[in-house]
Motif scaffolding. Sequence first.
Motif, PDB file in Angstrom:
ATOM      1  N   THR A  40       0.831  -1.210   0.000  1.00  0.00           N
ATOM      2  CA  THR A  40       0.000   0.000   0.000  1.00  0.00           C
ATOM      3  C   THR A  40       0.864   1.259   0.000  1.00  0.00           C
ATOM      4  N   HIS A  43       2.487   1.853  -3.364  1.00  0.00           N
ATOM      5  CA  HIS A  43       1.460   2.306  -4.324  1.00  0.00           C
ATOM      6  C   HIS A  43       1.161   3.782  -4.134  1.00  0.00           C
ATOM      7  N   PRO A  47       2.424   5.880  -7.591  1.00  0.00           N
ATOM      8  CA  PRO A  47       1.205   5.330  -8.208  1.00  0.00           C
ATOM      9  C   PRO A  47       1.365   5.003  -9.694  1.00  0.00           C
ATOM     10  N   PHE A  50       3.447   1.700  -9.701  1.00  0.00           N
ATOM     11  CA  PHE A  50       2.656   0.638  -9.088  1.00  0.00           C
ATOM     12  C   PHE A  50       1.189   1.041  -9.172  1.00  0.00           C
ATOM     13  N   SER A  52      -1.719  -0.320  -8.864  1.00  0.00           N
ATOM     14  CA  SER A  52      -2.724  -0.792  -7.903  1.00  0.00           C
ATOM     15  C   SER A  52      -2.025  -1.298  -6.642  1.00  0.00           C
ATOM     16  N   VAL A  53      -2.834  -1.429  -5.595  1.00  0.00           N
ATOM     17  CA  VAL A  53      -2.299  -1.971  -4.352  1.00  0.00           C
ATOM     18  C   VAL A  53      -1.812  -3.402  -4.557  1.00  0.00           C
ATOM     19  N   ASP A  55      -0.458  -4.650  -7.218  1.00  0.00           N
ATOM     20  CA  ASP A  55       0.878  -4.607  -7.817  1.00  0.00           C
ATOM     21  C   ASP A  55       1.941  -4.329  -6.763  1.00  0.00           C
ATOM     22  N   GLY A  56       1.576  -3.452  -5.813  1.00  0.00           N
ATOM     23  CA  GLY A  56       2.508  -3.165  -4.730  1.00  0.00           C
ATOM     24  C   GLY A  56       2.731  -4.366  -3.828  1.00  0.00           C
ATOM     25  N   TYR A  72       8.519  -4.943 -11.304  1.00  0.00           N
ATOM     26  CA  TYR A  72       8.142  -3.688 -10.637  1.00  0.00           C
ATOM     27  C   TYR A  72       9.332  -3.221  -9.816  1.00  0.00           C
TER      28      TYR A  72
END
Length: 341
Positions: A40, A43, A47, A50, A52-53, A55-56, A72
């Motif tokens: 989170t 992200h 942003p 990353f 979306s959360v 992806d994070g 990433y």
Amino acid sequence: MLWAKVTDMNLESFKHIFYRMPVVVRLLLAVCVLMLLFGTIIHLIEPQQFPSVFDGVWWAFVTGATVGYGDYVPLTIVGRVVGMLLILSGGGMLTFYITTLAAKTINHESDLSEGKVSFNGKDHIVIIGWNERTKQLVEMIADKDSNQEIVLIDRTLNELPYRHYPVHFIHGDPSEDAVLVQAKIEEAESVLISSDVTIEERKADINTILATIAVRGNNQDIQINAEILTISQVENAIRAGADTVISSNDFMSTLFYHELFHKQNTPPFETVLNLLKEQQFSHIKLPEELDGSPFKEAVTFFLENHELLIGVIRDGDWMMNPSKETSLSSEDTLIILSDWG
């Protein structure tokens, strides 16, 4: 003030639940919370890198596990600082979780071998006492039905490698309720109580009777087969709740007698042994259509179903291979020999 009390109560409740969980579950929850937190944060910081959360969180797991796919990557200084903090904390946590899981697996295997793990199945067979007789019995059951669950209870055995024998071992005294609960006796199909031949016969029979009482107390419907060594204790075993009493000394004495005085070229031991391996005995009431018929007619009747009539029980008397003209009555119990199929 009220909010603080409610918060403290919720925190205490959470701690009460959390610290009662298994260590592996607690570690897994901690890892997930930590990865979600870092996912989170990254992200929010980057942003565009990353989107979306999720992806994070994916990046956090990959980085924490030191896999490093590189799909990433944080580009800003703040993002890279977050990455370093993740490596310092998350990597160690994931490693600790994996090593704890491995240790738990090894400890569980050790507990199984030492008879410390409770059985969770049902419709199983419980065998009490580990000796050469029950060892061969386990092998015979496994050969007949490899899916049949067997639970072994023994107080003298300290360890039984579960990979060597197809049984679930419970270490303890079979006359104690706690041990029988571990064996899930209330869900068992039948139980065999074998005598301990390493101690004095009368004491071994007393132990068998105590185990019989305990088993019957925990399961009123289970089939109990108890081995008794002394004739004087047979009635006590029946009073204790045994459905079948196996008087092994009587059987062996009779077999010894036959070995000593049998006709030549007819070895009784091998004959009986192979008979019991291939065939089974059944006691049935006389069919109505055979009421009043001679024994020889009943023999022919059962031969048509590939069964052999070998005797009659009448008023408590056993008549094995009676005269062919013996008349059968409705009160008779027939002794039938048939294959295991």
